[in-house]
Enzyme design. Structure first.
Site, PDB file in Angstrom:
ATOM      1  N   TYR A  21     -20.757  19.519  10.111  1.00 54.94           N
ATOM      2  CA  TYR A  21     -19.702  20.196   9.191  1.00 54.94           C
ATOM      3  C   TYR A  21     -19.874  21.595   9.136  1.00 54.94           C
ATOM      4  O   TYR A  21     -19.644  22.085   8.043  1.00 54.94           O
ATOM      5  CB  TYR A  21     -19.194  19.424   7.924  1.00 54.94           C
ATOM      6  CG  TYR A  21     -19.444  17.850   8.090  1.00 54.94           C
ATOM      7  CD1 TYR A  21     -18.484  17.233   8.683  1.00 54.94           C
ATOM      8  CD2 TYR A  21     -20.515  17.050   7.655  1.00 54.94           C
ATOM      9  CE1 TYR A  21     -18.262  15.895   8.943  1.00 54.94           C
ATOM     10  CE2 TYR A  21     -20.428  15.777   8.008  1.00 54.94           C
ATOM     11  CZ  TYR A  21     -19.449  15.246   8.381  1.00 54.94           C
ATOM     12  OH  TYR A  21     -19.381  13.786   8.539  1.00 54.94           O
ATOM     13  N   TYR A 155     -15.153   5.774   3.901  1.00 54.02           N
ATOM     14  CA  TYR A 155     -15.757   6.641   4.953  1.00 54.02           C
ATOM     15  C   TYR A 155     -16.445   5.648   6.110  1.00 54.02           C
ATOM     16  O   TYR A 155     -17.151   4.808   5.811  1.00 54.02           O
ATOM     17  CB  TYR A 155     -16.831   7.469   4.269  1.00 54.02           C
ATOM     18  CG  TYR A 155     -17.554   8.308   5.476  1.00 54.02           C
ATOM     19  CD1 TYR A 155     -16.840   9.525   6.090  1.00 54.02           C
ATOM     20  CD2 TYR A 155     -18.585   8.125   6.091  1.00 54.02           C
ATOM     21  CE1 TYR A 155     -17.436  10.158   7.236  1.00 54.02           C
ATOM     22  CE2 TYR A 155     -19.318   8.569   7.268  1.00 54.02           C
ATOM     23  CZ  TYR A 155     -18.467   9.778   7.682  1.00 54.02           C
ATOM     24  OH  TYR A 155     -19.109  10.453   8.869  1.00 54.02           O
ATOM     25  N   ASP A 260     -18.323  -2.837   6.878  1.00 45.25           N
ATOM     26  CA  ASP A 260     -19.018  -1.604   7.001  1.00 45.25           C
ATOM     27  C   ASP A 260     -20.206  -1.694   6.071  1.00 45.25           C
ATOM     28  O   ASP A 260     -19.836  -0.892   4.884  1.00 45.25           O
ATOM     29  CB  ASP A 260     -18.196  -0.296   7.026  1.00 45.25           C
ATOM     30  CG  ASP A 260     -19.239   0.983   7.527  1.00 45.25           C
ATOM     31  OD1 ASP A 260     -20.431   0.593   7.234  1.00 45.25           O
ATOM     32  OD2 ASP A 260     -18.289   1.855   7.865  1.00 45.25           O
ATOM     33  N   LYS A 289     -27.669   3.342   9.529  1.00 49.87           N
ATOM     34  CA  LYS A 289     -28.355   4.236   8.611  1.00 49.87           C
ATOM     35  C   LYS A 289     -30.116   3.855   8.469  1.00 49.87           C
ATOM     36  O   LYS A 289     -30.872   4.336   9.266  1.00 49.87           O
ATOM     37  CB  LYS A 289     -27.694   4.286   7.475  1.00 49.87           C
ATOM     38  CG  LYS A 289     -26.586   5.264   7.334  1.00 49.87           C
ATOM     39  CD  LYS A 289     -26.259   5.960   6.231  1.00 49.87           C
ATOM     40  CE  LYS A 289     -25.430   7.569   6.554  1.00 49.87           C
ATOM     41  NZ  LYS A 289     -23.846   7.089   6.598  1.00 49.87           N
TER      42      LYS A 289
HETATM   43  C1  LIG Z   1     -23.049   7.216   7.789  1.00 50.95           C
HETATM   44  C2  LIG Z   1     -21.790   6.220   7.527  1.00 50.95           C
HETATM   45  C3  LIG Z   1     -21.019   5.880   8.885  1.00 50.95           C
HETATM   46  C4  LIG Z   1     -21.510   6.629  10.055  1.00 50.95           C
HETATM   47  O1  LIG Z   1     -22.567   6.449  10.654  1.00 50.95           O
HETATM   48  P1  LIG Z   1     -23.205   7.522  11.653  1.00 50.95           P
HETATM   49  O2  LIG Z   1     -24.674   7.262  12.240  1.00 50.95           O
HETATM   50  O3  LIG Z   1     -23.256   8.945  10.899  1.00 50.95           O
HETATM   51  O4  LIG Z   1     -22.138   7.599  12.760  1.00 50.95           O
HETATM   52  C5  LIG Z   1     -20.206   4.892   9.059  1.00 50.95           C
HETATM   53  N1  LIG Z   1     -19.981   4.044   7.763  1.00 50.95           N
HETATM   54  C6  LIG Z   1     -20.493   4.371   6.602  1.00 50.95           C
HETATM   55  C7  LIG Z   1     -20.201   3.439   5.379  1.00 50.95           C
HETATM   56  C8  LIG Z   1     -21.406   5.457   6.671  1.00 50.95           C
HETATM   57  O5  LIG Z   1     -22.149   5.574   5.325  1.00 50.95           O
END
Ligand SMILES: *Cc1c(COP(=O)(O)O)cnc(C)c1O
Length: 441
Positions: A21, A155, A260, A289
């Site tokens: 960013y 997000y 997610d 992550k």
């Molecule tokens: C960081 C994150 C993503 C994206 O992961 P990247 O490896 O950066 O593409 C998707 N969903 C959540 C909840 C996240 O915290």
């Protein structure tokens, strides 16, 4: 220009490299890191090397800290065999071993390995659409269930499909208007982990959410949410009851449920998964992550046997995704070792201890005039301000106190590595409170 001197390297970085960013014409300050071990980064400030505690776990990944002997050993061993082979038509022990661990950990049957969190969300959304495509809709036209149902404030990543389910105001929808598909957004659930079904704010949220879902039910392929903690969308903690409401709505109307758990999995919020506090089970789960303990980019999408069967019977006859680096053996071997380490070190107990220390250590921030809320959940501690954080000034003030932190919007937060000692956590909380007091009062 040579790159032997640090100043020359920083000049090249400033002139040629994008950071997350960032702007090329007015880049923010960046600090060179020379090495890292344990919870500490060795970085250079104004030409002077210094050691600071990483309060961010490198964007929530490095749960065991850095230069972890067990992960280094797993990497070295795997490098001796092969760093990578394609996964089309070939397989290998690291993928199989990790696949088995993830099936046990998440409790779903089938595993799709992808290369980042955003790609995992892409795959999960495609899976949901494909699962509906075989369900009696016209096979040539695919499915009428083309929309996702989510909550505001989320997000899910930066590629187009994940971006389309990020918060429509806080996210980047307006910037890419016309390119981002329009999904259905329920209100953000009220703040508070412990709110129950009878709480008036929950009753109001539930009825608004139900009405919206019913209005769109025929077009909804899946619900997608971050269970209990919305991370990069604002470190918002909400009740598992709301997660259950969304799941039941999906079930009533033939939609699927995607969790997610990219930020919340692996004990970050306390239990193994964010959704372990809820009652209802999802159909599809994304993890990423912390999966490799912060060593390499790897993610996985797990789904039920039913979803897998539906996808496989869809008109495409297969799950139509296959990244070049799918199930990268090096990343899988390290992830396996990381999962073993989380279990052998009793991550749940570590997180519980850190959680208490974060709550105690951050509490004094509540008396600051710029602070509107302090909250903790598992090994996540958040100070919310009444204004946008002056990021460069706050970063410097925290570095003065021996801590690396990366605030965003009006939030100064920490997600320490699980190996942070009681003293390390005290240093982090002291630095965050002190830096906020110094910069914003
Ligand atoms: C960081 C994150 C993503 C994206 O992961 P990247 O490896 O950066 O593409 C998707 N969903 C959540 C909840 C996240 O915290």
């Amino acid at each position: 220009m040579g790159l032997d001197k640090l100043d020359d390297r920083l000049a090249f970085d400033r002139d040629h490299l994008w950071h997350p960013y960032s702007s090329i014409s007015s880049p923010g300050p960046t600090y060179a890191v020379e090495s890292a071990s344990g919870v500490r980064l060795r970085l250079v400030r104004d030409g002077v090397p210094t050691e600071v505690i990483d309060a961010m776990s490198s964007w929530w990944c490095a749960v065991h800290g850095y230069a972890v002997p067990e992960l280094d050993a797993a990497a070295t061993e795997q490098l001796g065999r092969m760093s990578h082979v394609m996964f089309g038509g070939l397989t290998h022990e690291p993928a199989i071993r990790l696949g088995k661990q993830l099936v046990d950990f998440v409790g779903l049957d089938h595993v799709f390995f992808a290369d980042s969190g955003s790609v995992a969300v892409e795959v999960a959304m495609k899976m949901a659409w494909q699962a509906h495509a075989g369900q009696g809709w016209s096979s040539s036209a695919g499915t009428q269930r083309t929309r996702m149902f989510t909550i505001r404030g989320g997000y899910h990543g930066d590629t187009f499909s994940p971006m389309s389910v990020c918060d429509p105001d806080g996210g980047m929808h307006s910037m890419y208007a016309g390119l981002v598909p329009e999904h259905v957004f329920a209100p953000r659930p009220p703040a508070g982990l412990g709110l129950g079904a009878d709480d008036p704010v929950i009753v109001a949220w539930e009825s608004a959410t139900r009405a919206l879902f019913e209005q769109h039910a025929a077009e909804i392929a899946a619900v997608i949410v971050e269970p209990v903690l919305q991370g990069a969308g604002g470190m918002h903690v909400y009740s598992p009851y709301c997660v259950d409401v969304l799941t039941r709505l999906a079930r009533e109307h033939g939609a699927l449920v995607i969790h997610d758990e990219i930020a919340t999995a692996f004990w970050r919020t306390g239990p193994a998964l964010g959704a372990d506090r809820a009652t209802e089970r999802p159909d599809i789960v994304c993890v990423g992550k912390a999966l490799t303990g912060g060593y390499l980019s790897l993610s996985a999408v797990l789904c039920t046997a039913e979803v897998a069967a539906r996808v496989s019977e869809s008109p495409a006859g297969a799950m139509m995704h296959g990244p070049t680096f799918m199930a990268n053996p090096l990343a899988c071997a390290i992830a396996s070792a990381s999962l073993d380490l989380l279990v052998s070190r009793d991550a749940a107990a570590l997180v519980e201890r850190i959680s208490g220390e974060l709550a105690t250590g951050l509490a004094p921030a509540l008396s600051l005039s710029s602070v509107v809320d302090v909250r903790t959940l598992g090994a996540v501690g958040v100070i919310e301000l009444d204004r946008a954080v002056d990021v460069p000034a706050l970063t410097e003030a925290a570095l003065d106190r021996g801590v690396w932190v990366r605030p965003f919007r009006n939030l100064v937060y920490t997600m320490p590595p699980y190996v942070a000692s009681t003293d390390d956590v005290a240093t982090i909380t002291g630095a965050l409170v002190g830096a906020v007091a110094e910069v914003h009062g």
